[in-house]
Write a protein that holds these residues in place. Sequence first.
Motif, PDB file in Angstrom:
ATOM      1  N   SER A  49      -1.454   0.850  -5.094  1.00  0.00           N
ATOM      2  CA  SER A  49      -1.439  -0.374  -4.299  1.00  0.00           C
ATOM      3  C   SER A  49      -1.300  -1.559  -5.234  1.00  0.00           C
ATOM      4  O   SER A  49      -1.643  -1.485  -6.419  1.00  0.00           O
ATOM      5  CB  SER A  49      -2.715  -0.510  -3.464  1.00  0.00           C
ATOM      6  OG  SER A  49      -2.773   0.490  -2.475  1.00  0.00           O
ATOM      7  N   THR A  81       5.523   3.353   1.825  1.00  0.00           N
ATOM      8  CA  THR A  81       4.870   2.157   1.305  1.00  0.00           C
ATOM      9  C   THR A  81       4.901   1.074   2.370  1.00  0.00           C
ATOM     10  O   THR A  81       5.939   0.831   3.002  1.00  0.00           O
ATOM     11  CB  THR A  81       5.578   1.633   0.036  1.00  0.00           C
ATOM     12  OG1 THR A  81       5.650   2.676  -0.926  1.00  0.00           O
ATOM     13  CG2 THR A  81       4.822   0.455  -0.546  1.00  0.00           C
ATOM     14  N   LEU A 128       0.863  -1.181   0.000  1.00  0.00           N
ATOM     15  CA  LEU A 128       0.000   0.000   0.000  1.00  0.00           C
ATOM     16  C   LEU A 128       0.896   1.226   0.000  1.00  0.00           C
ATOM     17  O   LEU A 128       1.691   1.427   0.919  1.00  0.00           O
ATOM     18  CB  LEU A 128      -0.908   0.012   1.236  1.00  0.00           C
ATOM     19  CG  LEU A 128      -1.838  -1.204   1.432  1.00  0.00           C
ATOM     20  CD1 LEU A 128      -2.518  -1.127   2.781  1.00  0.00           C
ATOM     21  CD2 LEU A 128      -2.866  -1.254   0.308  1.00  0.00           C
TER      22      LEU A 128
END
Length: 769
Positions: A250, A764, A245
């Motif tokens: 994503s 991330t 994500l």
Amino acid sequence: MYKRIVITSVFVLLNSMLLLAQQKFTISGNIKDKKNGETMIGVTVYPLELSGIGTSCNEYGFYSLTLPKGQYHIICSFIGYKPDTLLVNLEANIKSNRALTDNLFTLQEVVVSAEKKDDNIKRAEIGVAKIDIKEVAKLPVIFGEKDVLKTIQLLPGVKSGGEGSSGFFVRGGSADQNLILLDEAPVYNAAHMLGFFSTFNSDALKDVSIIKGNSPAQYGGRLSSVLDVKMKEGNNQKYAVTGGLGLISSRLSVEGSIVKDKGSFMVSGRRTYADAFLKLTEEFKDNQLYFYDFNAKANYKINDKHRVFLSGYLGRDKLGLGAFGIDWGNQTATLRWNHLISPKVFSNTSLIYSNYSYKGSITSGETTLSIKSEIKDYTLKEEFQYFPDSKNAIRFGFQSIYHSFVPKRFKGNTYNEPHKNTRYGWDNAFFVNNTMEVTPTLTLDYGLRFSTYSILGGDTYKIYNQGVMTDSVVLASGKFGKTYANLEPRFQFSYLLNENSSVKGGYARNTQHLHLLSNSASGNATDQWLGNSYNTKPEISDQVSVGYFRNLKDNLYQISVETYYKSLKNQVDYKNGADISSAPDVESELLYGKGRAYGIEFLVKKTQGKFTGWVGYTLSKTERKIIGINDGNWYNAQQDRTHDLSVVAMYALTDRWTLSALFVYSTGGAATFPSGKYDMGGNTVFYYKERNGYRMPANHRLDFGATYTRPHKSKVFESSWNFGLYNVYGRQNAYAITFANSKSDPTKTVATQTALFRWVPSVTYNFKF
């Protein structure tokens, strides 16, 4: 003297007869990763008892080793894995499949390369680099999306197409002179979001390698490089889920067994959601800005001699800003059949489909205008690999491609462009290549490729001389037009000076039958592909390269220096004032000539330990010479950059934290700026004198990244956080420079520089279970 020669000759003859009379047998099989069942590429297989004899498994994990009758310890070795030893009594052909186990101690360290430690010295290949997918995840990149195309731009001889761009140039070649393959299928536009992301979702990838011009004969169709990308086959032991994500995108991947130890699958998807943020604003809520891609692959082992693979890719971009909209994307599919004909003969049959298309629209009041174009391929490829003995590995086969080119077509309710027909071409090639160990110190890799391209009917082909039409050829549907044929010899060698160093060299001729027409150096979505015609002939390159390779401190450090010279024929460029967007026949805007590129590349790499990384530097020159441009004199190609430097560093600070940083510097690309201006009816007209006679400002930046691996009580679940800052010191690198009259003094000209990014932070979250 004569008597001595006779005795020596008889001795050699008798010795040869004894060797021929000695019985030999073959041990062969497949090698896979024990943990997930994935076949492994490049594992070294050799007998402990015989020095200098060995082989490595091919891209499907198959190996074949022929030895004299006897008892041997057969070693399978691959960096990052525990060596596997098997005691065999070789009295007949043996089938032995092997499974290697991760070396947990090695995995605690950062390892740059997935190759055998000294393969860089012993392999005959020159100008070849392997990309470790695990390392791609550690490097800081724009928007935090790990990207193999951004990683290869950090290698010497490979230059970035521009700030944040996935486009790249290799040894003076243009962007279209790179052959990009995804499971053997050509990808014609490997970029998302106008180049800021690549089409390759790293979670779906197994192996990535780039060959800088000296490719073996089984590759062809481009002048500068081959980027060979292979997708994962899937875990055939258990189900696994991987994902991430990020701030703007994503991704999620699922893999598992179809039948344990016999078949597996992998599916992977990725999508950006920048459009979701746009909907939060009243001004931009109706705009579109996103891309998605989807990878899938499945394989099944029918029996020990037959295995089938099916893989595919689908990706699309959508960009809609008010009255303007465009979408583009790739589709690929590959069906492969592996057949073990005998312990010494392996075959691979592939049916391949590739499609790249784009379409756009502009609306102004009641006026609408649309544009679209497409290139589509259908390919049959048959390749055989023959292992006659432990010193030779022969590949031979053919490839046949049917091309369909839909030209750029404009259509509107107030504009009627003359109809443009779809054009077709038939591209064929036959190839043979052998990798031969002549002596323990000398290895040769040599081959020959014979390529043809036939113009197929269904259109009228106009013939031009310096942009002026002189003739035309009408080809009815189903008819053959002109056929171009070329022989493409290739040759490489590696000579070991000692156990730590070698000299390598090579020559390769490459032919290219497809040509890209672009208004930018790095490429964009509306670029147009053309096949050969009566005007546009096959592009040809002849490259000579030589290099020195040395390892230090038990292969801890790798040092290489490579130099090359490349001669180019039938290069394509635009005539002065060309307009490829609205010309009735785009070939009327083209000119043809020759080119040259030469340079020297330096690489110093540390491959093991807590601190790893590399420094790469390229000094190069790229020029073109075309009648009708720059008075027929040599001029800088658009991708010419004198200096290119990259510094990459990774440090395993603790078991949980890994730090990374990279610094890049390059001379600005060649550009055409106005040399003067004059007034015409109250309007300023700029005067351009020399093609690419100026330079953009130098480009440089520093990026920083950090990865935190979270500890978990459960051994099944793994997760990590990746933090990054792109352009740490806020350098405003020039993306474009425009010129206009000064508002205060029209006699003066003002240059305005546009920069895309200053600081780009990223976060991330990655997970796996």
